[in-house]
Design a protein around this motif. Structure first.
Motif, PDB file in Angstrom:
ATOM      1  N   TYR A  33       0.820  -1.213   0.000  1.00  0.00           N
ATOM      2  CA  TYR A  33       0.000   0.000   0.000  1.00  0.00           C
ATOM      3  C   TYR A  33       0.849   1.257   0.000  1.00  0.00           C
ATOM      4  O   TYR A  33       0.423   2.317  -0.399  1.00  0.00           O
ATOM      5  N   ARG A  34       2.066   1.081   0.523  1.00  0.00           N
ATOM      6  CA  ARG A  34       2.911   2.238   0.741  1.00  0.00           C
ATOM      7  C   ARG A  34       3.178   3.009  -0.551  1.00  0.00           C
ATOM      8  O   ARG A  34       3.055   4.232  -0.604  1.00  0.00           O
ATOM      9  N   SER A  35       3.497   2.268  -1.615  1.00  0.00           N
ATOM     10  CA  SER A  35       3.794   2.977  -2.853  1.00  0.00           C
ATOM     11  C   SER A  35       2.540   3.713  -3.324  1.00  0.00           C
ATOM     12  O   SER A  35       2.623   4.824  -3.831  1.00  0.00           O
ATOM     13  N   GLY A  36       1.399   3.082  -3.087  1.00  0.00           N
ATOM     14  CA  GLY A  36       0.151   3.767  -3.410  1.00  0.00           C
ATOM     15  C   GLY A  36       0.023   5.054  -2.632  1.00  0.00           C
ATOM     16  O   GLY A  36      -0.300   6.111  -3.179  1.00  0.00           O
ATOM     17  N   THR A  37       0.330   4.988  -1.329  1.00  0.00           N
ATOM     18  CA  THR A  37       0.230   6.187  -0.501  1.00  0.00           C
ATOM     19  C   THR A  37       1.089   7.295  -1.070  1.00  0.00           C
ATOM     20  O   THR A  37       0.637   8.423  -1.258  1.00  0.00           O
ATOM     21  N   ILE A  38       2.347   6.945  -1.350  1.00  0.00           N
ATOM     22  CA  ILE A  38       3.254   7.977  -1.837  1.00  0.00           C
ATOM     23  C   ILE A  38       2.716   8.578  -3.125  1.00  0.00           C
ATOM     24  O   ILE A  38       2.697   9.803  -3.300  1.00  0.00           O
ATOM     25  N   GLN A  39       2.243   7.715  -4.008  1.00  0.00           N
ATOM     26  CA  GLN A  39       1.781   8.231  -5.292  1.00  0.00           C
ATOM     27  C   GLN A  39       0.562   9.107  -5.124  1.00  0.00           C
ATOM     28  O   GLN A  39       0.439  10.136  -5.772  1.00  0.00           O
ATOM     29  N   VAL A  40      -0.324   8.685  -4.237  1.00  0.00           N
ATOM     30  CA  VAL A  40      -1.515   9.501  -4.024  1.00  0.00           C
ATOM     31  C   VAL A  40      -1.122  10.852  -3.462  1.00  0.00           C
ATOM     32  O   VAL A  40      -1.597  11.895  -3.911  1.00  0.00           O
ATOM     33  N   LEU A  45       8.171   7.728   6.216  1.00  0.00           N
ATOM     34  CA  LEU A  45       7.377   8.381   5.187  1.00  0.00           C
ATOM     35  C   LEU A  45       6.536   9.485   5.780  1.00  0.00           C
ATOM     36  O   LEU A  45       6.540  10.630   5.319  1.00  0.00           O
ATOM     37  N   LEU A  46       5.847   9.122   6.885  1.00  0.00           N
ATOM     38  CA  LEU A  46       5.015  10.104   7.544  1.00  0.00           C
ATOM     39  C   LEU A  46       5.883  11.248   8.023  1.00  0.00           C
ATOM     40  O   LEU A  46       5.520  12.429   7.909  1.00  0.00           O
ATOM     41  N   ALA A  86      11.507  13.443  14.899  1.00  0.00           N
ATOM     42  CA  ALA A  86      10.598  12.997  15.951  1.00  0.00           C
ATOM     43  C   ALA A  86       9.629  11.950  15.408  1.00  0.00           C
ATOM     44  O   ALA A  86       9.491  10.858  15.956  1.00  0.00           O
ATOM     45  N   VAL A  87       8.968  12.291  14.287  1.00  0.00           N
ATOM     46  CA  VAL A  87       7.980  11.378  13.730  1.00  0.00           C
ATOM     47  C   VAL A  87       8.650  10.090  13.240  1.00  0.00           C
ATOM     48  O   VAL A  87       8.111   9.001  13.385  1.00  0.00           O
ATOM     49  N   ASN A  88       9.839  10.272  12.700  1.00  0.00           N
ATOM     50  CA  ASN A  88      10.566   9.125  12.177  1.00  0.00           C
ATOM     51  C   ASN A  88      10.825   8.109  13.285  1.00  0.00           C
ATOM     52  O   ASN A  88      10.637   6.916  13.119  1.00  0.00           O
ATOM     53  N   TYR A 139      22.950  -0.791  -3.928  1.00  0.00           N
ATOM     54  CA  TYR A 139      21.603  -0.741  -3.365  1.00  0.00           C
ATOM     55  C   TYR A 139      21.344  -2.002  -2.545  1.00  0.00           C
ATOM     56  O   TYR A 139      20.793  -1.945  -1.450  1.00  0.00           O
ATOM     57  N   GLU A 140      21.754  -3.143  -3.101  1.00  0.00           N
ATOM     58  CA  GLU A 140      21.472  -4.393  -2.408  1.00  0.00           C
ATOM     59  C   GLU A 140      22.258  -4.490  -1.118  1.00  0.00           C
ATOM     60  O   GLU A 140      21.743  -4.954  -0.106  1.00  0.00           O
ATOM     61  N   GLY A 141      23.519  -4.031  -1.175  1.00  0.00           N
ATOM     62  CA  GLY A 141      24.322  -4.027   0.032  1.00  0.00           C
ATOM     63  C   GLY A 141      23.627  -3.232   1.127  1.00  0.00           C
ATOM     64  O   GLY A 141      23.510  -3.675   2.270  1.00  0.00           O
ATOM     65  N   ALA A 142      23.129  -2.047   0.757  1.00  0.00           N
ATOM     66  CA  ALA A 142      22.450  -1.210   1.739  1.00  0.00           C
ATOM     67  C   ALA A 142      21.186  -1.887   2.236  1.00  0.00           C
ATOM     68  O   ALA A 142      20.909  -1.917   3.434  1.00  0.00           O
ATOM     69  N   ASP A 143      20.411  -2.457   1.319  1.00  0.00           N
ATOM     70  CA  ASP A 143      19.177  -3.130   1.715  1.00  0.00           C
ATOM     71  C   ASP A 143      19.465  -4.265   2.682  1.00  0.00           C
ATOM     72  O   ASP A 143      18.788  -4.432   3.694  1.00  0.00           O
ATOM     73  N   SER A 144      20.482  -5.063   2.362  1.00  0.00           N
ATOM     74  CA  SER A 144      20.707  -6.255   3.172  1.00  0.00           C
ATOM     75  C   SER A 144      21.169  -5.894   4.570  1.00  0.00           C
ATOM     76  O   SER A 144      21.054  -6.679   5.482  1.00  0.00           O
ATOM     77  N   LEU A 145      21.696  -4.663   4.733  1.00  0.00           N
ATOM     78  CA  LEU A 145      22.088  -4.248   6.071  1.00  0.00           C
ATOM     79  C   LEU A 145      20.906  -3.686   6.834  1.00  0.00           C
ATOM     80  O   LEU A 145      21.023  -3.329   7.992  1.00  0.00           O
ATOM     81  N   GLY A 146      19.763  -3.539   6.164  1.00  0.00           N
ATOM     82  CA  GLY A 146      18.587  -3.037   6.848  1.00  0.00           C
ATOM     83  C   GLY A 146      18.442  -1.529   6.813  1.00  0.00           C
ATOM     84  O   GLY A 146      17.602  -0.972   7.502  1.00  0.00           O
ATOM     85  N   LEU A 147      19.258  -0.840   5.988  1.00  0.00           N
ATOM     86  CA  LEU A 147      19.064   0.611   5.863  1.00  0.00           C
ATOM     87  C   LEU A 147      17.775   0.853   5.094  1.00  0.00           C
ATOM     88  O   LEU A 147      17.476   0.128   4.149  1.00  0.00           O
ATOM     89  N   ASN A 148      17.002   1.873   5.489  1.00  0.00           N
ATOM     90  CA  ASN A 148      15.798   2.137   4.716  1.00  0.00           C
ATOM     91  C   ASN A 148      16.126   3.027   3.529  1.00  0.00           C
ATOM     92  O   ASN A 148      17.263   3.470   3.355  1.00  0.00           O
ATOM     93  N   TYR A 149      15.109   3.302   2.687  1.00  0.00           N
ATOM     94  CA  TYR A 149      15.343   3.995   1.425  1.00  0.00           C
ATOM     95  C   TYR A 149      16.110   5.291   1.613  1.00  0.00           C
ATOM     96  O   TYR A 149      17.100   5.561   0.950  1.00  0.00           O
ATOM     97  N   TRP A 150      15.647   6.111   2.557  1.00  0.00           N
ATOM     98  CA  TRP A 150      16.266   7.435   2.690  1.00  0.00           C
ATOM     99  C   TRP A 150      17.666   7.329   3.261  1.00  0.00           C
ATOM    100  O   TRP A 150      18.559   8.065   2.856  1.00  0.00           O
TER     101      TRP A 150
END
Ligand code: ATP
Ligand code: ATP
Ligand code: MG
Ligand code: MG
Lengths: 422, 318, 435, 263, 263
Positions: free
Chosen positions: A23-30, C185-186, C177-179, C332-343
């Motif tokens: 759903y997340r990608s949907g959220t971002i796109q919306v 994302l929020l 704070a929210v993070n 990208y995969e190296g970062a993913d496999s370490l558990g880093l999030n997108y940002w």
């Protein structure tokens, strides 16, 4: 050994919008779409309010009103009583003309300079480096006004051709006059012309196509086709026997003879420019503004193209040349069979994006008074009618259409020549 | 709020001028703006803000000038702009008066031996683009059924360069521009300005529609300059004349020693005095910037006071 | 061929090559006259060089530095016995106006401010451009510099830039704070929202209040006073600096698998790259006010800055996209496999590498934008080209052409050429140094 | 550099050396600018000889070999290939180049042409062979190097070993009388080296005259009939392989051999 | 591919397998577009197990292993790692990724960070460990893989074997309970392979749960307690190493073993 029971099935929760990849990608796109729409709505709303306040609702009616101004350099018939739409159309053709001419000369110049930059001759290579750096590092607008100024100040005016004490004279057997108003060259005339084909009747987009030209093209096309057949036959013979029959005179003949016959039949002759009254008359007049813009754009872009060509050739490793020579190929064949086919793949994509830049830079025509689409639609028409919004938007759309066409061609080309890799 | 209040609150007058026209608007080596149009801006600033230097000059091109005014970027436009019906009615501007009566003319080199514009068949004509010039030219040649070759050029400096190099036979623009340009030539005598004036070009400052209060301020500041010349008020004697009421009631009313004209405009009593003392009256401004003593060397001609046979005629201050 | 065995007992010494191989003679033979064609080319080139220099040098060497007007120059030249249209340049105009050509109408007593701003720009860029030689601490200065730069140039109370900076701090605080509490994302959305609210509704009032209490500031200078090369450089620098973050966002958007985001980015990039800059400048000078809420009126230079920034960001996005594409997927995969999030992955792994690869591209974009600033003269701004028209309207200098164009071209050349050399140096360094 | 085991029986029957001179180099010197790369080279190669050239890096091995088909110009001395002297006469150069095939370290196949086109290019354009015939010859040699099935692929789609074999086939298509190899295996992975060496051995077995710069000592031992050792631009030692490896005379040769055979 | 002799005595004392399930995969299927890469995979891994996955190229080994830490998404079936089901819930994914370490064929170190920074990055940003502590842990693991002295260098300055060991240390710094290896030695030169295998053996000796895609049969024999053979996206055979090598049941396994052990 423990058995894991199924985790309880969960229904949709709000937090899944944030945490669940589905759903997340949907959220971002919306959210993105929402922000975009909000922005668009805001701009639109502002525009509507502002236009209402100015009392200028969007209206393209002005296009059908008479333009009331004259355009000197034009490919179509046009006078000041024609509509703004036709004036824009004339301008658009002018843009395309200068862009096309510019691309052709820039390519020729750029290739020559790029190759010369790699010349073993130290002086020539240095000279070309100076050229490239000089043109790349000074704004193109400056080059345009600079070259215009050079044309105006250093070439003779038509007055200098007049009288007994004329200080300037025509060139090439009195057929070409180079003046600071432009260059007059002989024009092609047919005494037994077939007339014109009128397209689009009397509308603002009316367009005359010369039947003579069509006839010539047909004959030329047919000649070239026959010539190609001859070439194919020669190829076939070469494949079979290894030696290639000499066919160039035959091939030249099938193209040239019918063409010559047609031209004579049509009563082909040149209209020579001659000094009459204030100006030269007769002949084709290439205005200064066109020449300055054309020269400046091609010289400027050629500097970039030279670098691309140089890079493209250098990208082909020396080993390729060596391997080809070791096989006994002559330098000319090495170039045409091995180096160029490879270099072109590297060269063409950036080359096309330079064509794009050149086309966009042609909008600087206003600096020298060349009436391209920016000078007509985005210039006098806009000034006169005060319809900035309509004119500027339309102007952008026109350029966008040209650009997208060019880049579509580029993408298609890129796809089709990709080197096959493992 | 009205523009007048805005200007007062801001403490600066935003005045649109040309990017560079000899005698009318240009900058000197110190970066100060000079010229005939500029003087109008300064007079208005002096009248409204008591400070002739409180002007922000906004250089505008033929394309940008109306947008700048309509959008409120500038408070007034003093950039030789022709007063036409469509600009007034359709583009919705108010021309507050005329500070220069001009008309489009032609300049040709003497050696061509041309004495009338009707003899220009086939000539190459340099036009400084601005909308009215092209239209007048196209109409003139069409009506007279003669052909020509237009060469549109953005700035006066470039037009002059082309004309001098012989890239065009004729240079056409407002007669004032022609005279000014000719005056700067090395051999001014080799060029003639043809007698035909093919259009009326009343040039004047303009403001936006719908703010009459501000329009009045600019209009009457301009009128003050013109009337001052007629009434004999100069920058030299304005101090003295405004010190005490004299015997001419119109002068007294204008200079605020009598009546409340200033207050009616929303200004103080000494507004006109300040406007005049910046650069003098209309005649002085003319003489200093474009008059015969200057390199521009324009004669008063139509721009003389009505009393001298010209068209300069300020409505009465009463 | 019976006995092929051979062993050298004495090594041969190195010998001088034949005379035609070395020395000046050898060099000339090899480089200038190696074949007939080359010999002809050499002679042609020499002729061309002579012809051009013979035309230009006497004109350039003209004793008119002190001329006060064109007529004066002509007198000086006539006295020196040089007559005619191209007898010599009139350098008096440069002498008279060069400060104007550089600073525009900026108040002379405040020249130190633009000078300081551009010198500090060098300091701020140093840790980025010469990353290996500079202390990393300087990066803090680089981060603060975007707020210092406009303050130095435009002046005004210091609270404006401080409040703007505070917006970033607030945005980041909310994000952090929210993070921590909820989701990245929020956090991102709320952080941007918080910063936007601060800038739009609170920052102005706060700045005003603070400058009422503590009036620290520089004398304000309106942007209309900007002109000449200072204007060009300001537009170039601001546009590039602002377009960098925008370009990153657009490039990420274009690379993203979120279709809507992707097509919005592609649409924007292709649109901006498909139209000439001049039409965008028309938008700035003619239309931008129409798009804004009724009554907004902001400065033409600000409007131009906005449009040029948008223009540059589309090109920047393509440059950065190139940098991103050059990174192997494994990163990208190296970062993913370490558990880093997108940002985190973008910030810590991807961007530092992609930007470094892109620096040469960024520099050439900058050169392009800097050259394109001359186009603002078409909408009436006083960049060097615009000023040259204005100067020619002064009756003292009416008729001057070449001297001004020549001077402007020379300055552009020096600036652009040194930048392009620098980017070539970088390219070379990246090629060897990036193992 | 390691000694690769060649596990097949090599047929030396056809590898006889005639007393016809194929290449004769006398007193040849070459400079790069002021740098003296080749010093007084004297070398006679008889038809059918398989010569391996070894030596430390920078000793001029490649330069020597490249002088033989005039990829580099020499400044002093004489090179006579198959009775034709190499001079700046273009005709001679053309003649020699079509007699002498060359294989490079990095194969230098033409990436824009298929394998078959790579092989037929020179026969068609230089030898003016009819395409049909050229293709047949090409397929013949591709079969010989054991990759006829790749004929329609592009070089980029092959492995390094396959590419080098195509490069050999490409040279062979010109039917050269002499083959030059410049470190043909040094850019390859171990498995691929074997494929290429096998192909070269086969060539040798058929009696081709070969000059080969290589450090594959196994190959040198079993195939070459002469090993030449170069250092600092000069020929320092030459001998039959057994003698050369077991009983080097010159100090430098000893040093070099101890280094490359050491580990 | 050759059988590498591991010359030390391996301490199997700690390598016991508990009956706690570490990974449970049931009925897992994955498609790439229309291509069915993984078919009905069922696999239970107990804590402390060392599983080697072998199989021909393209059989889906990498894909299987990458599904376990969600570098690839599976479309059907269930993967439960340490009691947490892999679903599209980001929190679960984050949790699993910090429990599962992964080593790639091409190491994928971050070239712009020093070795130490490579190792501390994830602990600091994901686990929120204080830098000091993270650095101590990192040094600890770097010592374990025997390259503490390289801590301040950049990856580009290390050899392949050293880089792979750093990659292992980097994963270990997150204190994972399960390690996945995807052909960790196949990009390395023979000498370096040994270094890396040694490190992996040490890990195994300490009782780490490991899934390893590799063709190092020596390693499989001596360390693994189960070998899984995959072909065409499915698990074809699994057994204890001795049995697997000496007595393969399935035809494909036999073929495969004969190929890789053959030469
Ligand atoms: N084009 C050139 N210009 C100048 N010097 C060169 C050139 N080509 C080679 N050299 C120099 O000539 C010397 C001999 O080069 P050559 O390539 O023949 O050595 P080599 O024995 O083949 O070495 P390697 O085993 O490394 O290939 C070297 O010192 C090299 O640096
Ligand atoms: N991103 C992808 N898109 C489409 N197909 C893919 C993708 N990645 C892998 N494949 C295909 O899936 C199949 C399994 O790939 P995988 O990499 O898992 O094989 P493997 O067993 O690891 O092989 P190898 O030993 O060569 O690494 C292969 O046929 C491959 O072509
Ligand atoms: Mg070599
Ligand atoms: Mg794999």
């Amino acid at each position: 050994m423990t058995t894991l029971s199924d985790p309880p099935k969960e229904g949709f929760r709000l937090s899944m919008l944030l945490y669940d990849t589905r759903y997340r990608s949907g959220t971002i796109q919306v959210v993105a779409l929402f922000c975009f729409m909000l922005l668009a709505a805001w701009l639109l709303n502002n525009t509507i309010q502002n236009l209402a306040a100015l009392g200028k609702p969007i209206d393209f009616g002005f296009f059908s009103e008479p333009a009331s101004y004259d355009i000197n350099q034009r490919l179509l018939d046009y006078n000041s009583r024609d509509t703004h739409l036709r004036a824009s159309f004339v301008g658009l053709l002018n843009t395309l003309v200068v862009a096309f001419l510019g691309c052709v000369t820039a390519t020729v110049l750029g290739v020559v300079i790029g190759v010369l930059r790699l010349s073993p001759n130290w002086l020539v290579a240095r000279l070309m480096t100076v050229y490239v750096e000089m043109f790349r590092n000074v704004p193109v607008l400056l080059w345009i006004v600079f070259i215009m100024a050079i044309l105006i100040e250093t070439l003779p005016s038509p007055r200098a051709f007049r009288g007994d004490d004329a200080t300037a004279s025509m060139m090439l057997g009195d057929s070409v006059a180079v003046t600071n108003r432009g260059v007059y060259i002989p024009e092609v005339l047919f005494s037994r012309s077939l007339g014109d084909l009128h397209l689009f009747g009397n509308s603002s987009l009316r367009f005359d196509v010369s039947l003579d030209l069509i006839a010539i093209l047909i004959v030329l096309g047919a000649g070239l086709w026959v010539s190609r057949r001859i070439k194919h036959r020669a190829d076939g013979i070469q494949e079979q026997t290894g030696t290639r029959p000499t066919t160039w005179y035959l091939r030249l003949g099938v193209v040239a003879v019918p063409l010559a016959i047609l031209l004579i039949a049509l009563g082909f002759h040149f209209g020579m420019p001659a000094l009459k009254g204030f100006n030269f008359s007769g002949g084709t007049h290439l205005r200064n503004s066109l020449i300055a813009l054309w020269l400046a754009l091609s010289l400027y872009t050629a500097a970039f193209i030279a670098e691309i060509v140089r890079g493209g050739i250098m990208a082909i490793s020396r080993g390729q040349t060596e391997a080809a020579s070791a096989l006994g190929l002559r330098p000319r064949r090495v170039m045409s069979l091995v180096i160029l086919p490879q270099a072109l793949r590297v060269i063409i994509p950036p080359l096309i994006s330079n064509y794009l830049n050149l086309t966009k830079n042609s909008s600087l025509a206003i600096a020298v008074g060349y009436m391209d689409i920016t000078g007509t639609l985005g210039g006098i028409t806009m000034n006169q009618t005060g319809r900035e919004l309509e004119c500027v938007l339309l102007l952008m759309l026109v350029y966008l259409a040209i650009s997208l066409t060019i880049s579509a061609v580029m993408n298609w080309y890129n796809e089709s020549v990709k080197l096959k890799e493992r | 709020a009205g523009t007048l209040d805005d200007v007062k609150a801001r403490g600066k007058l935003n005045c649109g001028v040309a990017t560079g026209v000899p005698g009318f608007a240009f900058t000197d080596a110190n970066g100060d703006w000079q010229g005939f149009d500029v003087a109008v801006c300064r007079a208005v600033a002096a009248a409204v803000l008591s400070d002739a230097t409180a002007v922000e000059f906004v250089p505008t091109t033929g394309k940008t000038r109306f947008t700048a005014l309509a959008s409120g970027e500038i408070d007034m436009l003093a950039r030789n702009t022709t007063w036409t019906f469509s600009r007034d009615v359709d583009l919705k501007f108010t021309f507050v008066g005329i500070n220069y009566y001009d008309g489009q003319g032609f300049m040709v080199p003497k050696e061509l031996g041309v004495s009338s514009a009707k003899e220009l068949d086939g000539a190459t004509v340099c036009i400084q683009t601005g909308t009215t010039t092209e239209l007048n030219l196209a109409d003139f040649f069409r009506i007279n059924n003669i052909s020509y070759e237009p060469v549109p050029i953005e700035t006066n400096a470039e037009a002059q360069q082309q004309y001098l190099a012989g890239a065009c036979d004729v240079y056409t623009t407002d007669a004032s521009g022609l005279a000014a340009t000719r005056a700067s030539f090395e051999n001014a005598g080799d060029h003639v300005i043809l007698p035909e004036i093919i259009s009326k070009e009343p040039l004047g400052p303009l403001v936006r529609h719908g703010d009459d209060e501000w329009g009045d301020v600019v209009r009457w500041t301009l009128n003050t300059l013109i009337a001052a010349e007629e009434l004999g008020i100069t920058s030299a004697n304005v101090e003295e004349m405004s010190a005490a009421a004299g015997d001419k009631p119109e002068i007294n009313r204008m200079l605020g020693t009598e009546g409340t004209l200033g207050e009616m405009l929303g200004l103080d009593a000494a507004w006109a005095k300040r406007a005049i003392s910046v650069g003098g009256n209309y005649g002085e401004i003319f003489a200093k910037n474009i008059g015969e003593e200057t390199p521009i060397g324009l004669a008063r001609g139509l721009n003389a006071q009505w009393t001298d046979g010209g068209l300069m005629y300020a409505p009465p201050f009463r | 061929m019976s006995d092929i065995a051979y062993s050298r007992t004495e090594m041969l010494p190195e010998r001088e090559p034949p005379a035609s191989e070395i020395g000046v003679l050898g060099w000339i033979r090899h480089n200038l006259f190696s074949t007939w064609l080359n010999a002809i080319l050499t002679i042609l080139s020499l002729a061309l060089i002579y012809y051009v220099l013979a035309g230009i040098i006497p004109w350039v060497l003209s004793p008119t530095w002190s001329g006060t007007s064109l007529a004066d120059c002509r007198d000086i030249l006539a006295e020196a016995g040089r007559e005619g249209h191209f007898s010599g340049a009139c350098w008096g105009v440069i002498h008279d106006r060069w400060l104007q050509l550089i600073f525009g109408f900026y108040p002379a007593e405040l020249y130190w401010r633009p000078i300081a701003a551009f010198l500090l720009l060098g300091v701020a860029l140093a840790p980025v451009l010469f990353a290996d030689k500079m202390p990393a601490k300087l990066l803090w200065f680089s981060a603060l510099y975007p707020f210092l730069f406009p303050w130095l140039l435009w002046g005004g109370p210091i609270w404006g830039p401080v409040m703007a900076l505070l917006g970033f701090v607030i945005g980041y605080a909310v994000f952090a704070a929210v993070n921590n509490a909820m989701s990245t994302l929020l956090g991102l959305i709320l952080g941007v929202l918080a910063a936007a609210i601060w800038w739009l509704f609170l920052a102005g009032a706060a700045a005003e209040m603070l400058s009422g209490i503590l009036p620290i500031g520089l004398e304000p200078v309106e942007s209309r006073k900007f002109g000449g090369f200072m204007l060009s450089i300001t537009i170039g620098v601001v546009a590039i600096a602002c377009s960098l973050p925008l370009g990153i966002v657009l490039a990420l958007g274009r690379q993203s698998d979120l279709l809507i985001v992707k097509y919005l980015s592609v649409g924007f990039i292709e649109f901006v790259r498909g139209v000439p800059l001049i039409t965008l400048l028309f938008v700035a000078s003619l239309l931008l006010n129409i798009f804004m809420p009724p009554g907004t009126d902001f400065d033409i230079i600000l409007r131009v800055l906005i449009m040029v920034t948008l223009f540059a960001s589309a090109y920047m996005a393509e440059v950065i996209r190139g940098g991103l594409a050059a990174l192997p997927k494994g990163q990208y995969e190296g970062a993913d496999s370490l558990g880093l999030n997108y940002w985190q992955a973008q910030r810590l792994i991807i961007m530092p590498q992609a930007l470094k690869i892109s620096i040469p591209g960024i520099v050439s974009t900058f050169i392009g934008v800097f050259k394109d600033t001359t186009l603002v003269s078409i909408i009436g701004l006083m960049d060097p080209l615009g000023l040259s028209n204005n100067i020619r309207a002064d009756s003292a200098w009416n008729g001057i052409v070449w001297e001004l164009y020549g001077f402007i071209a020379a300055v552009f050349f020096i600036l652009c050429f040194s930048m392009s050399r620098y980017s070539m140096y970088l390219e070379r360094k990246l090629q060897t140094g990036h193992r | 550099m390691s000694e690769l085991a060649i596990d097949r029986n090599i047929d030396r029957s056809k590898m006889h050396v005639s007393d016809q001179v194929a290449i004769e180099i006398t007193g040849m010197n070459k400079w790069y600018g002021a740098f003296h790369v080749l010093r007084d080279i004297n070398l006679t190669v008889y038809e059918g000889e398989r010569i391996v050239i070894a030596g430390p890096s920078g000793s001029g091995k490649s330069t020597l070999i490249r002088c033989i088909n005039r990829l580099e110009e020499h400044q002093k001395g004489k090179i006579i290939v198959d009775g034709t002297e190499l001079s700046s006469d273009l005709k001679n150069i053309d003649k020699i180049r079509s007699e002498v095939g060359m294989c490079f370290q990095h194969f230098n196949l033409f990436p824009h042409l298929t394998i078959l086109e790579n092989c037929t290019l020179a026969p068609i354009w230089v030898r003016k062979t009819p395409r049909k015939e050229a293709e047949e010859t090409a397929m013949h040699f591709l079969e010989k190097v054991k990759i006829p099935e790749q004929a329609d692929k592009y070089p980029g789609q092959l492995s390094g070993g396959q590419q080098q074999r195509v490069a050999i086939a490409r040279s062979l298509c010109m039917k050269p009388r002499i083959m030059l190899f410049d470190e043909p295996t040094s850019a390859l992975d171990p498995e691929m080296i074997k494929e290429v060496l096998d192909t070269m051995i086969e060539l040798a077995e058929e009696g081709m005259t070969m000059l080969c710069v290589t450090h594959e000592m196994g190959f040198a031992r079993q195939v070459a009939n002469r090993v030449i050792f170069m250092d600092a631009g000069q020929i320092v030692e030459q001998n039959e392989p057994e003698e050369f490896f077991n009983n080097p005379q010159n100090e430098r040769t000893k040093l070099f051999l101890s280094q490359i055979l050491g580990h």
